[in-house]
Design a protein around this motif. Structure first.
Motif, PDB file in Angstrom:
ATOM      1  N   GLN A  19      39.764  86.608  37.374  1.00 25.97           N
ATOM      2  CA  GLN A  19      38.941  85.419  37.618  1.00 25.97           C
ATOM      3  C   GLN A  19      37.884  85.261  36.526  1.00 25.97           C
ATOM      4  OE1 GLN A  19      39.343  83.023  39.969  1.00 25.97           O
ATOM      5  NE2 GLN A  19      37.737  81.969  38.827  1.00 25.97           N
ATOM      6  N   TRP A  20      37.300  86.365  36.097  1.00 19.53           N
ATOM      7  CA  TRP A  20      36.319  86.303  35.004  1.00 19.53           C
ATOM      8  C   TRP A  20      36.981  85.803  33.714  1.00 19.53           C
ATOM      9  CZ3 TRP A  20      36.663  88.782  30.330  1.00 19.53           C
ATOM     10  CH2 TRP A  20      35.551  88.677  29.498  1.00 19.53           C
ATOM     11  N   GLY A  21      38.226  86.257  33.459  1.00 18.33           N
ATOM     12  CA  GLY A  21      38.922  85.801  32.252  1.00 18.33           C
ATOM     13  C   GLY A  21      39.121  84.300  32.247  1.00 18.33           C
ATOM     14  N   ILE A  22      39.493  83.731  33.381  1.00 14.40           N
ATOM     15  CA  ILE A  22      39.672  82.276  33.454  1.00 14.40           C
ATOM     16  C   ILE A  22      38.341  81.560  33.291  1.00 14.40           C
ATOM     17  CG2 ILE A  22      40.366  80.391  34.973  1.00 14.40           C
ATOM     18  CD1 ILE A  22      42.514  82.221  36.118  1.00 14.40           C
ATOM     19  N   ASP A  23      37.280  82.109  33.917  1.00 19.64           N
ATOM     20  CA  ASP A  23      35.947  81.503  33.771  1.00 19.64           C
ATOM     21  C   ASP A  23      35.491  81.526  32.314  1.00 19.64           C
ATOM     22  OD1 ASP A  23      35.937  81.084  36.462  1.00 19.64           O
ATOM     23  OD2 ASP A  23      34.729  82.866  36.934  1.00 19.64           O
ATOM     24  N   PHE A  24      35.784  82.620  31.606  1.00 20.41           N
ATOM     25  CA  PHE A  24      35.409  82.708  30.195  1.00 20.41           C
ATOM     26  C   PHE A  24      36.184  81.708  29.360  1.00 20.41           C
ATOM     27  CE2 PHE A  24      35.865  84.473  25.919  1.00 20.41           C
ATOM     28  CZ  PHE A  24      34.535  84.701  25.582  1.00 20.41           C
ATOM     29  N   LEU A  25      37.461  81.538  29.690  1.00 16.75           N
ATOM     30  CA  LEU A  25      38.282  80.550  28.985  1.00 16.75           C
ATOM     31  C   LEU A  25      37.712  79.148  29.163  1.00 16.75           C
ATOM     32  CD1 LEU A  25      41.059  80.331  27.414  1.00 16.75           C
ATOM     33  CD2 LEU A  25      42.027  79.665  29.612  1.00 16.75           C
ATOM     34  N   GLU A  26      37.339  78.811  30.374  1.00 17.09           N
ATOM     35  CA  GLU A  26      36.771  77.486  30.629  1.00 17.09           C
ATOM     36  C   GLU A  26      35.402  77.327  29.991  1.00 17.09           C
ATOM     37  OE1 GLU A  26      36.878  77.291  34.865  1.00 17.09           O
ATOM     38  OE2 GLU A  26      38.895  76.404  34.911  1.00 17.09           O
ATOM     39  N   ARG A  27      34.649  78.397  29.900  1.00 13.99           N
ATOM     40  CA  ARG A  27      33.338  78.332  29.239  1.00 13.99           C
ATOM     41  C   ARG A  27      33.519  78.038  27.747  1.00 13.99           C
ATOM     42  NH1 ARG A  27      28.090  79.868  29.939  1.00 13.99           N
ATOM     43  NH2 ARG A  27      27.011  80.743  28.132  1.00 13.99           N
ATOM     44  N   TYR A  28      34.501  78.691  27.126  1.00 13.48           N
ATOM     45  CA  TYR A  28      34.756  78.411  25.717  1.00 13.48           C
ATOM     46  C   TYR A  28      35.259  76.970  25.529  1.00 13.48           C
ATOM     47  CZ  TYR A  28      36.839  78.563  21.089  1.00 13.48           C
ATOM     48  OH  TYR A  28      37.171  78.291  19.792  1.00 13.48           O
ATOM     49  N   ALA A  29      36.072  76.490  26.472  1.00 16.79           N
ATOM     50  CA  ALA A  29      36.529  75.099  26.399  1.00 16.79           C
ATOM     51  C   ALA A  29      35.346  74.133  26.469  1.00 16.79           C
ATOM     52  CB  ALA A  29      37.520  74.809  27.522  1.00 16.79           C
ATOM     53  N   LYS A  30      34.370  74.452  27.289  1.00 13.58           N
ATOM     54  CA  LYS A  30      33.164  73.620  27.379  1.00 13.58           C
ATOM     55  C   LYS A  30      32.396  73.646  26.052  1.00 13.58           C
ATOM     56  CE  LYS A  30      29.006  72.907  30.146  1.00 13.58           C
ATOM     57  NZ  LYS A  30      28.168  73.414  31.261  1.00 13.58           N
ATOM     58  N   PHE A  31      32.342  74.817  25.427  1.00 10.70           N
ATOM     59  CA  PHE A  31      31.688  74.929  24.119  1.00 10.70           C
ATOM     60  C   PHE A  31      32.383  74.035  23.089  1.00 10.70           C
ATOM     61  CE2 PHE A  31      32.394  76.994  19.990  1.00 10.70           C
ATOM     62  CZ  PHE A  31      31.120  76.910  19.454  1.00 10.70           C
ATOM     63  N   VAL A  32      33.713  74.066  23.072  1.00 14.05           N
ATOM     64  CA  VAL A  32      34.465  73.234  22.133  1.00 14.05           C
ATOM     65  C   VAL A  32      34.217  71.753  22.409  1.00 14.05           C
ATOM     66  CG1 VAL A  32      36.770  72.621  21.323  1.00 14.05           C
ATOM     67  CG2 VAL A  32      36.212  75.007  21.792  1.00 14.05           C
ATOM     68  N   LYS A  33      34.160  71.382  23.672  1.00 13.91           N
ATOM     69  CA  LYS A  33      33.912  69.982  24.027  1.00 13.91           C
ATOM     70  C   LYS A  33      32.565  69.510  23.501  1.00 13.91           C
ATOM     71  CE  LYS A  33      33.582  66.875  27.997  1.00 13.91           C
ATOM     72  NZ  LYS A  33      33.612  66.764  29.471  1.00 13.91           N
ATOM     73  N   GLU A  34      31.538  70.325  23.652  1.00 16.49           N
ATOM     74  CA  GLU A  34      30.220  69.942  23.149  1.00 16.49           C
ATOM     75  C   GLU A  34      30.218  69.865  21.629  1.00 16.49           C
ATOM     76  OE1 GLU A  34      27.273  72.532  24.766  1.00 16.49           O
ATOM     77  OE2 GLU A  34      27.630  71.911  26.843  1.00 16.49           O
ATOM     78  N   ARG A  35      30.964  70.753  20.970  1.00 20.14           N
ATOM     79  CA  ARG A  35      31.064  70.678  19.509  1.00 20.14           C
ATOM     80  C   ARG A  35      31.761  69.380  19.098  1.00 20.14           C
ATOM     81  NH1 ARG A  35      32.134  73.635  14.724  1.00 20.14           N
ATOM     82  NH2 ARG A  35      32.235  71.998  13.136  1.00 20.14           N
ATOM     83  N   ILE A  36      32.770  68.975  19.848  1.00 20.72           N
ATOM     84  CA  ILE A  36      33.459  67.712  19.553  1.00 20.72           C
ATOM     85  C   ILE A  36      32.493  66.538  19.677  1.00 20.72           C
ATOM     86  CG2 ILE A  36      35.233  66.134  20.410  1.00 20.72           C
ATOM     87  CD1 ILE A  36      36.864  68.634  21.185  1.00 20.72           C
ATOM     88  N   GLU A  37      31.673  66.549  20.715  1.00 21.40           N
ATOM     89  CA  GLU A  37      30.694  65.470  20.892  1.00 21.40           C
ATOM     90  C   GLU A  37      29.704  65.444  19.744  1.00 21.40           C
ATOM     91  OE1 GLU A  37      29.004  66.258  24.675  1.00 21.40           O
ATOM     92  OE2 GLU A  37      30.726  65.518  25.824  1.00 21.40           O
ATOM     93  N   ILE A  38      29.300  66.608  19.260  1.00 20.57           N
ATOM     94  CA  ILE A  38      28.383  66.665  18.118  1.00 20.57           C
ATOM     95  C   ILE A  38      29.031  66.044  16.886  1.00 20.57           C
ATOM     96  CG2 ILE A  38      27.256  68.247  16.492  1.00 20.57           C
ATOM     97  CD1 ILE A  38      26.704  70.091  18.864  1.00 20.57           C
ATOM     98  N   GLU A  39      30.299  66.392  16.630  1.00 19.88           N
ATOM     99  CA  GLU A  39      31.003  65.835  15.471  1.00 19.88           C
ATOM    100  C   GLU A  39      31.141  64.318  15.595  1.00 19.88           C
ATOM    101  OE1 GLU A  39      31.869  67.147  12.734  1.00 19.88           O
ATOM    102  OE2 GLU A  39      31.620  69.287  13.111  1.00 19.88           O
TER     103      GLU A  39
END
Length: 547
Positions: A19-39
């Motif tokens: 469960q922690w592994g999936i949560d970490f995966l989704e956290r990184y996906a959120k990071f990528v999404k915010e980077r996309i918004e910045i770009e």
């Protein structure tokens, strides 16, 4: 190293870890999404910045001409391309990283749920086998105790002399029954125990290792996917680095293209009027009457004639000057560009002639094409009607005639401007500054004007030899004064047609300011010229001196 053998008893821990592994995966996906918004925001702000500083080219005159301006606009174009590459980075991250992560996270959750359900089912089945074995064990234990009690009861009755034979027989039958039941429960317990041990061995050595192995593979795939996404995150930007480098190189080339000499030449070409610099003023001898002999019987007449000629010469000089410098006249632009100085007018006319020639060439090409099509239709009527081309052909011929007339008209104006320039040069070289000829409409400021009322203020045409009409005109008195003025500031009057004045000097006004900023004035000695209206304090009077 296997989770099935090493972590056979850590089902709950593995549940939390996956469960922690999936949560970490989704956290990184959120990071990528915010980077996309910045770009995306960065690219949008860059585009808005470029749009803000790009020129609005509504007409050809507003297009950049100087190399420094062209270089800046090239830099803006490169920056716009750079913003486009930032958008490419955002799109690549959204498609290759963020979108892939979200799809994988969904699949991962489904797979994890399935493996955990299988593990729970296996554990539940093992618990059920243990309960069955435990029940058979308890039942066997209970029957054994009952058999022991029956054994004790039989022995007590068998040893009791007072007991009847029937009671002993009954106790013996009860003992045999309990012993038989204990033997059956013993066999049941042994079978359940053997079954449980088999299921337990299978659970911990086959089922659980298989489930944990699948969970381990799932978690390792998640780790690999993260690694791929990390690489894709960097590759999304690395792919556009060559194009971004080209954009930056384009900016550097734009900076190197700035040519100060060319810009300086453009300033000359843009503002050159085409007028010649003013020539030398002639010497005016006012001492001729001093040396006249007393015996001359025509002294008074000579004085009168001399005075008259001096006044006329002065007035003629003031009227015959060409104005070379001054403010640009206000008013609508004329078709022949006569509101512009000669050099600028020549350039504009030449540009228009070139444009008309290009349009004429297009119309001629269209006429040739229509004629060819008409010939084809006449030879092959099934392809089309030749008469349908006649209106278009007539329109094209009218356009050609109109363009030729326009070209002829503009060439005439251009010849006029070039003739004026040559005429002015010849007169300048001749040195006769008093015989300048007015060409076209020139304002006192040295530029052409479209105001017909201002034409009378320009120098009148004078011929090299006085005609009878000129002699008759020279007998007229100079213009009467309509007021007087006092110089607020000194004025050097270097330009032709101007009148120098000192601060505090009083002059007569012979013509008011017509809106161009100049007033015509006269000294007491008869010298006339134009002075800046803003340099004088004007007082208009009905009964002024100086007529």
């Amino acid at each position: 190293m296997s989770w099935g053998t090493e972590l056979w008893d850590q089902f709950d821990s593995l549940d939390k870890h996956t469960q922690w592994g999936i949560d970490f995966l989704e956290r990184y996906a959120k990071f990528v999404k915010e980077r996309i918004e910045i770009e995306q925001n960065y690219a949008k702000q860059l585009r808005n910045l470029v749009k803000k500083y790009c020129p609005k080219r509504s007409s050809k005159d507003e297009e950049p001409r100087f190399t420094s301006c062209i270089a800046f606009f090239n830099i803006l174009n490169e920056l716009n391309d750079y913003a486009g590459q930032r958008e490419v980075v955002a799109e690549e991250m959204a498609h290759r990283v963020y979108g892939e992560l979200m799809r994988y996270a969904h699949d991962l959750k489904t797979e994890r749920k399935m493996h955990l359900q299988e593990g729970r089912k296996a554990q539940q089945y093992l618990d059920m086998c243990w309960k069955q074995m435990d029940n058979s064990k308890k039942k066997f234990e209970r029957e054994c105790r009952e058999a022991e009690k029956a054994q004790q009861s039989y022995e007590r009755l068998d040893n009791d002399t007072n007991a009847t034979k029937a009671d002993v027989e009954k106790a013996k039958q009860q003992l045999n029954l309990r012993t038989h039941m204990a033997d059956e429960n013993k066999n049941e317990y042994a079978a359940q125990l053997q079954n449980f041990n088999g299921e337990q061995h299978k659970h911990f050595y086959v089922v659980i290792p298989q489930i944990y192995k699948q969970l381990q593979e799932m978690d390792e795939r998640r780790t690999i996917k993260l690694s791929e996404c990390y690489r894709g995150f960097a590759d999304s930007e690395r792919k556009v680095i060559p194009i971004i480098s080209k954009c930056l190189e384009g900016m550097i080339l734009a900076a190197k293209s700035v040519d100060e000499r060319r810009d300086s030449q453009m300033v000359v070409d843009s503002f050159k009027s085409g007028f010649e610099p003013p020539g030398d003023f002639p010497f005016e001898d006012y001492s001729q009457h001093i040396y006249r002999t007393i015996s001359d019987g025509t002294i008074s007449a000579s004085k009168q004639e001399s005075g008259k000629m001096d006044a006329k010469t002065t007035v003629g000089k003031a009227k015959g000057k060409l104005w070379l410098f001054g403010k640009k006249p206000k008013g609508p632009a004329l078709e022949d560009f006569s509101h512009l100085p000669p050099e600028q007018r020549r350039k504009k006319l030449q540009q228009r002639i070139d444009e008309l020639n290009r349009e004429l060439q297009k119309e001629s090409d269209q006429k040739d094409a229509l004629n060819k099509m008409k010939d084809v239709y006449e030879k092959n009527p099934q392809m089309g009607d030749p008469g349908s081309l006649q209106p278009k052909l007539a329109e094209t011929m009218n356009n050609i005639d109109r363009l030729r007339m326009e070209i002829h008209k503009n060439e005439a104006w251009l010849s006029e401007v070039e003739g004026k320039a040559g005429g002015r040069g010849d007169r300048r070289h001749s040195g006769d500054i008093n015989h300048l000829v007015t060409q076209g409409r020139e304002s006192p400021e040295g530029s052409y004007t479209d105001d017909a009322n201002q034409e009378v203020r320009g120098p009148p045409q004078q011929q090299g030899h006085h005609s009878e009409f000129d002699d008759e005109f020279e007998d007229d008195d100079p213009l009467p004064a309509i007021g007087h003025c006092k110089a607020i500031y000194p004025f050097d009057g270097h330009n032709e047609g101007t009148l120098a004045m000192k601060e505090g000097e009083v002059l007569y006004i012979i013509e008011e300011d017509k809106g161009d900023g100049w007033t015509r004035a006269r000294r007491q000695n008869g010298e006339e010229g134009y002075v800046p209206t803003s340099y004088i304090d004007v007082t208009l009077e009905k009964n002024s001196k100086g007529s």
